[in-house]
Scaffold this motif. Structure first.
Motif: not given
Length: 249
Positions: A92-100
């Protein structure tokens, strides 16, 4: 409103958001950051309504979105609980964004490169089998454009992303395109931590290595295209881990 990609978000910040997306984003980042650790129960509706200044309807829709991403699960008479990380949808792109947004470590980025090695070389091989001449010409234009000495880290990362997605598209496999967010996340990590844009020689090397992928695809050499893509991913990973090693105390 168009949803920004991960690279755009890292470069320019998030766009103006609805109340729903604000709640999802803030709670998602808090969960990923460990403010609400695995197994914890989120605060009750009244507390969250006060925290975000939103209605119960907005809050419950936000919880449904987080549950769909695998971050939380509602429990009757218990509340909404944070799930184990193995349940999170890391595609999920949102979860990846939150990790960064909260900070990623070397292990996270190495894991990204490992999953890329699992499917991008095969995508290159499929492109060698299925790509049209128009596809190949477009890929070569994108590879050549990566050698522009005027590139900033941001523009080089975007050029890199466009190239890799063009290979995925040329593979003619719809499942490949759905994991494009992983490529974007990996390239975002390289952009943020170890972009070669400051060194014109390295930019030339990057362009040449990507042109080599296209040359193998043009020759319809599936094994050659696979190996050329593996080389690009491994070199990027080595550059990243070397940079991180230099930054350690």
């Amino acid at each position: 409103m168009r949803k920004k990609g991960l690279l755009e978000t890292m470069m320019n910040g998030p766009v103006a958001r609805t109340s729903h997306s604000q709640v999802v984003g803030e709670l998602g980042r808090a969960i990923v950051a460990g403010e609400f650790p695995v197994g914890a129960t989120l605060p009750g509706d009244a507390d969250l309504e006060a925290r975000f200044g939103v209605s119960r309807t907005v809050l419950r829709e936000a919880m449904k979105t987080l549950a769909a991403k695998g971050l939380v699960v509602p429990r009757a008479r218990i509340g909404t609980r944070v799930t184990a990380k193995t349940q999170w949808n890391l595609f999920d792109s949102d979860i990846l964004t939150w990790h960064f947004a909260v900070g990623v470590d070397e292990q996270f980025l190495v894991h990204l490169s490992e999953i890329r090695l699992g499917f991008e070389p095969q995508a290159a091989a499929l492109a060698a089998r299925h790509a049209s001449e128009a596809d190949i010409n477009q890929m070569m234009l994108l590879a050549v454009a990566m050698g522009d000495p005027a590139h900033t880290p941001e523009t080089l990362a975007l050029a890199d992303l466009r190239f890799h997605l063009s290979v995925i598209d040329a593979a003619r496999n719809p499942f490949m395109r759905t994991v494009g967010s992983l490529i974007e996340a990996a390239l975002a990590g390289i952009f943020k931590l170890s972009s070669p844009a400051a060194d014109h020689i390295k930019i030339g090397d990057v362009a040449a290595s990507h042109m080599r992928i296209v040359e193998e695809i043009r020759r319809r050499d599936e094994d050659g295209a696979r190996r050329a893509m593996e080389t690009v991913i491994r070199v990027g990973r080595s550059r990243l881990t070397d940079t991180l090693a230099q930054k350690r105390p």
